[in-house]
Design a protein around this motif. Sequence first.
Motif, PDB file in Angstrom:
ATOM      1  N   VAL A   2     -27.265  -0.064 -14.936  1.00 33.95           N
ATOM      2  CA  VAL A   2     -26.106  -0.487 -14.260  1.00 33.95           C
ATOM      3  C   VAL A   2     -25.033   0.614 -14.491  1.00 33.95           C
ATOM      4  O   VAL A   2     -25.035   1.236 -15.372  1.00 33.95           O
ATOM      5  CB  VAL A   2     -25.499  -1.818 -15.028  1.00 33.95           C
ATOM      6  N   GLN A   3     -24.348   0.865 -13.366  1.00 33.63           N
ATOM      7  CA  GLN A   3     -23.514   1.983 -13.309  1.00 33.63           C
ATOM      8  C   GLN A   3     -22.375   1.363 -12.327  1.00 33.63           C
ATOM      9  O   GLN A   3     -22.574   0.920 -11.275  1.00 33.63           O
ATOM     10  CB  GLN A   3     -23.880   3.078 -12.599  1.00 33.63           C
ATOM     11  N   VAL A   4     -20.988   1.856 -12.792  1.00 31.34           N
ATOM     12  CA  VAL A   4     -19.800   1.902 -12.016  1.00 31.34           C
ATOM     13  C   VAL A   4     -19.092   3.131 -12.011  1.00 31.34           C
ATOM     14  O   VAL A   4     -19.053   3.737 -13.106  1.00 31.34           O
ATOM     15  CB  VAL A   4     -19.131   0.616 -12.293  1.00 31.34           C
ATOM     16  N   VAL A   5     -18.816   3.522 -10.770  1.00 28.79           N
ATOM     17  CA  VAL A   5     -18.153   5.027 -10.904  1.00 28.79           C
ATOM     18  C   VAL A   5     -16.978   4.669  -9.761  1.00 28.79           C
ATOM     19  O   VAL A   5     -17.265   4.259  -8.628  1.00 28.79           O
ATOM     20  CB  VAL A   5     -19.119   5.871  -9.949  1.00 28.79           C
ATOM     21  N   GLU A   6     -15.834   5.118 -10.421  1.00 33.41           N
ATOM     22  CA  GLU A   6     -14.474   5.077  -9.549  1.00 33.41           C
ATOM     23  C   GLU A   6     -14.147   6.360  -9.097  1.00 33.41           C
ATOM     24  O   GLU A   6     -14.703   7.196  -9.365  1.00 33.41           O
ATOM     25  CB  GLU A   6     -13.344   4.713 -10.448  1.00 33.41           C
ATOM     26  N   SER A   7     -13.352   6.004  -7.730  1.00 35.26           N
ATOM     27  CA  SER A   7     -12.763   7.171  -7.085  1.00 35.26           C
ATOM     28  C   SER A   7     -11.576   6.850  -6.445  1.00 35.26           C
ATOM     29  O   SER A   7     -11.347   5.591  -6.285  1.00 35.26           O
ATOM     30  CB  SER A   7     -14.059   7.793  -6.357  1.00 35.26           C
ATOM     31  N   GLY A   8     -10.954   7.857  -5.816  1.00 38.51           N
ATOM     32  CA  GLY A   8      -9.834   7.555  -5.170  1.00 38.51           C
ATOM     33  C   GLY A   8      -8.290   7.646  -5.806  1.00 38.51           C
ATOM     34  O   GLY A   8      -7.505   7.590  -5.039  1.00 38.51           O
ATOM     35  N   GLY A   9      -8.276   8.221  -6.884  1.00 35.66           N
ATOM     36  CA  GLY A   9      -7.253   8.409  -7.683  1.00 35.66           C
ATOM     37  C   GLY A   9      -6.145   9.639  -7.118  1.00 35.66           C
ATOM     38  O   GLY A   9      -6.943  10.225  -6.517  1.00 35.66           O
ATOM     39  N   ALA A  23     -17.913   2.294  -6.895  1.00 36.06           N
ATOM     40  CA  ALA A  23     -19.515   2.058  -6.426  1.00 36.06           C
ATOM     41  C   ALA A  23     -20.456   1.695  -7.484  1.00 36.06           C
ATOM     42  O   ALA A  23     -20.381   2.342  -8.661  1.00 36.06           O
ATOM     43  CB  ALA A  23     -20.017   3.567  -6.009  1.00 36.06           C
ATOM     44  N   ALA A  24     -20.983   0.409  -7.296  1.00 39.25           N
ATOM     45  CA  ALA A  24     -21.775  -0.103  -8.154  1.00 39.25           C
ATOM     46  C   ALA A  24     -23.217  -0.111  -7.959  1.00 39.25           C
ATOM     47  O   ALA A  24     -23.692  -0.064  -6.785  1.00 39.25           O
ATOM     48  CB  ALA A  24     -21.370  -1.664  -8.356  1.00 39.25           C
ATOM     49  N   SER A  25     -24.019  -0.038  -8.997  1.00 40.53           N
ATOM     50  CA  SER A  25     -25.549   0.181  -8.691  1.00 40.53           C
ATOM     51  C   SER A  25     -26.349  -0.471  -9.938  1.00 40.53           C
ATOM     52  O   SER A  25     -25.627  -0.420 -11.086  1.00 40.53           O
ATOM     53  CB  SER A  25     -26.016   1.490  -8.517  1.00 40.53           C
ATOM     54  N   SER A  71     -10.938  -5.770  -2.211  1.00 37.07           N
ATOM     55  CA  SER A  71     -11.977  -6.072  -0.982  1.00 37.07           C
ATOM     56  C   SER A  71     -13.341  -5.481  -1.498  1.00 37.07           C
ATOM     57  O   SER A  71     -13.633  -4.808  -2.443  1.00 37.07           O
ATOM     58  CB  SER A  71     -11.488  -5.682   0.258  1.00 37.07           C
ATOM     59  N   THR A  72     -14.404  -5.947  -0.696  1.00 34.35           N
ATOM     60  CA  THR A  72     -15.678  -5.391  -0.934  1.00 34.35           C
ATOM     61  C   THR A  72     -16.480  -5.138   0.131  1.00 34.35           C
ATOM     62  O   THR A  72     -16.206  -5.667   1.398  1.00 34.35           O
ATOM     63  CB  THR A  72     -16.705  -6.446  -1.793  1.00 34.35           C
ATOM     64  N   ASP A  73     -17.204  -4.019   0.127  1.00 29.14           N
ATOM     65  CA  ASP A  73     -18.345  -3.680   1.157  1.00 29.14           C
ATOM     66  C   ASP A  73     -19.945  -3.974   0.361  1.00 29.14           C
ATOM     67  O   ASP A  73     -20.081  -3.202  -0.114  1.00 29.14           O
ATOM     68  CB  ASP A  73     -18.304  -2.396   1.516  1.00 29.14           C
ATOM     69  N   ASN A  74     -20.330  -5.309   0.889  1.00 30.35           N
ATOM     70  CA  ASN A  74     -21.629  -5.648   0.024  1.00 30.35           C
ATOM     71  C   ASN A  74     -22.802  -4.540   0.762  1.00 30.35           C
ATOM     72  O   ASN A  74     -23.818  -4.431  -0.120  1.00 30.35           O
ATOM     73  CB  ASN A  74     -21.932  -6.965   0.594  1.00 30.35           C
ATOM     74  N   LYS A  78     -19.730  -1.687  -2.853  1.00 33.54           N
ATOM     75  CA  LYS A  78     -18.440  -1.147  -3.221  1.00 33.54           C
ATOM     76  C   LYS A  78     -17.354  -2.181  -3.378  1.00 33.54           C
ATOM     77  O   LYS A  78     -17.248  -3.065  -2.706  1.00 33.54           O
ATOM     78  CB  LYS A  78     -18.222   0.018  -2.358  1.00 33.54           C
ATOM     79  N   VAL A  79     -16.461  -1.770  -4.445  1.00 31.86           N
ATOM     80  CA  VAL A  79     -15.324  -2.653  -4.337  1.00 31.86           C
ATOM     81  C   VAL A  79     -14.189  -1.768  -4.072  1.00 31.86           C
ATOM     82  O   VAL A  79     -14.241  -0.528  -4.442  1.00 31.86           O
ATOM     83  CB  VAL A  79     -15.069  -3.318  -5.778  1.00 31.86           C
TER      84      VAL A  79
END
Length: 116
Positions: A2-9, A23-25, A71-74, A78-79
């Motif tokens: 399981v991984q979650v990675v943030e971006s966009g700041g 981004a989730a995986s 919002s999400t993009d299944n 991504k969230v």
Amino acid sequence: QVQVVESGGGLVQPGGSLRLSCAASGFTFRIYPMKWYRQAPGKEREWVATIISATGSTSYTDSVKGRFTLSTDNAKNKVYLQMNSLKLEDTAVYYCNTRVQNADYWGRGTQVTVSS
């Protein structure tokens, strides 16, 4: 895994907008609550918002209601956290979080700085 990675700041002026991504995986993304937290300098980490993709259910802390939207993009697992009308007090490191099989998973965070 399981991984979650943030971006966009980034740096934005008061009243501006930013969109954060998580981004989730490694897990069935759409059935688990996906959460955003933030931690400002010298303060405790606080919950910001939650979304469950499978149901479309969202919830927000009072201070961001009407300004932030999840919002999400299944297809991409991504969230997104769209942040509008940003205020100085929104400055913080923003973290993506999920809880899978009783284990919490956190990203490394992305810095959001609101400054004139």
